[in-house]
Write an enzyme that holds these catalytic residues in place. Sequence first.
Site, PDB file in Angstrom:
ATOM      1  N   ASN A  13       0.856  -1.186   0.000  1.00  0.00           N
ATOM      2  CA  ASN A  13       0.000   0.000   0.000  1.00  0.00           C
ATOM      3  C   ASN A  13       0.891   1.234   0.000  1.00  0.00           C
ATOM      4  O   ASN A  13       1.504   1.561   1.019  1.00  0.00           O
ATOM      5  CB  ASN A  13      -0.912  -0.019   1.227  1.00  0.00           C
ATOM      6  N   LYS A  15      -0.012   4.297  -0.229  1.00  0.00           N
ATOM      7  CA  LYS A  15      -0.672   5.436   0.402  1.00  0.00           C
ATOM      8  C   LYS A  15      -0.508   6.675  -0.501  1.00  0.00           C
ATOM      9  O   LYS A  15      -0.508   6.549  -1.720  1.00  0.00           O
ATOM     10  CB  LYS A  15      -0.153   5.641   1.823  1.00  0.00           C
ATOM     11  N   HIS A 100      -9.350   0.977   5.291  1.00  0.00           N
ATOM     12  CA  HIS A 100      -8.064   1.093   5.979  1.00  0.00           C
ATOM     13  C   HIS A 100      -8.219   2.010   7.194  1.00  0.00           C
ATOM     14  O   HIS A 100      -9.018   2.953   7.181  1.00  0.00           O
ATOM     15  CB  HIS A 100      -7.014   1.653   5.016  1.00  0.00           C
ATOM     16  N   GLU A 102      -6.563   4.390   8.294  1.00  0.00           N
ATOM     17  CA  GLU A 102      -6.361   5.818   8.028  1.00  0.00           C
ATOM     18  C   GLU A 102      -7.613   6.440   7.409  1.00  0.00           C
ATOM     19  O   GLU A 102      -7.919   7.611   7.653  1.00  0.00           O
ATOM     20  CB  GLU A 102      -5.135   6.001   7.130  1.00  0.00           C
ATOM     21  N   GLU A 170      -4.744  -5.118  10.692  1.00  0.00           N
ATOM     22  CA  GLU A 170      -3.703  -4.123  10.920  1.00  0.00           C
ATOM     23  C   GLU A 170      -3.962  -3.420  12.248  1.00  0.00           C
ATOM     24  O   GLU A 170      -4.807  -2.516  12.317  1.00  0.00           O
ATOM     25  CB  GLU A 170      -3.690  -3.085   9.801  1.00  0.00           C
ATOM     26  N   GLY A 176       3.163   2.007  10.814  1.00  0.00           N
ATOM     27  CA  GLY A 176       4.154   3.065  10.687  1.00  0.00           C
ATOM     28  C   GLY A 176       4.872   3.431  11.965  1.00  0.00           C
ATOM     29  O   GLY A 176       5.640   4.393  11.995  1.00  0.00           O
ATOM     30  N   SER A 215       3.990  -2.434  10.317  1.00  0.00           N
ATOM     31  CA  SER A 215       5.444  -2.467  10.507  1.00  0.00           C
ATOM     32  C   SER A 215       6.057  -3.790  10.054  1.00  0.00           C
ATOM     33  O   SER A 215       6.958  -4.324  10.715  1.00  0.00           O
ATOM     34  CB  SER A 215       5.806  -2.171  11.974  1.00  0.00           C
TER      35      SER A 215
END
Length: 254
Positions: A13, A15, A100, A102, A170, A176, A215
């Site tokens: 991904n 992003k 996702h 985010e 996730e 991240g 990660s």
Amino acid sequence: MASEGRRPLVAGNWKMNGLLSSVPTVEAIRDGLSPALADKIDVLICPPATLISSCVAAVYGSVVAIGGQNLHARPSGAFTGSISAEMFADLGATYVIVGHSERRAYHYETDDGVHAKALGARRAGLRGIICVGETMEERQQGRALDIVRAQLAIGLPKGATGADTVIAYEPVWAIGSGRTPTATEIAEVHASLREMLDKLVGEEAHKIRILYGGSVKPSNARELMAVENVDGALVGGASLVAEDFLGICRAYEG
């Protein structure tokens, strides 16, 4: 560890990263997969929508697939700035990420909205990668399993199959951050998701892949991909560097 009948999927991904000058990264991933490895796993890159057409052309004839990162649930209409599943399919994409964390955090997407988008992906013939995951606060409260199971129960369309649906776990706190759950923690969540899939779709549950994301990097990929019920990875930052992404794919060598 992907069980027999579930082919591992390693998905990247990107992003909101990448320009036309980034397409050679996709070409390097394409060229860096050995024939033996390409026979074992599915490989997917989800670049920004602006690069999908160029990336589809770059991987033509190879085993690498291209997907979108988000979609509008409707096929068309007065939705300025939105992209439908049909538009992605028209460009040659075959997957799309749905829900996702985010998108949930920054764009206030709900589980019901994720469900609608997953239906939209299926309508257009795309495989929807439905994301679930808990925050650190929810994990510390002992609610991690309840959260991901509820997200799955609402977000998963009725009649989902291994041919049209992938699940990605996730943990929000690991994305991240450089922090990764223990193998035991990941195994517990994936086992719970597999059990929930069994309740929701019956025998088809054993055909639906559950990816781990958060990660993932070359140094820990082999350990993470060996966890029971982990059928591959959804990779963030490491997918922007061809050799790092290939290093994760190579966890399946040997």
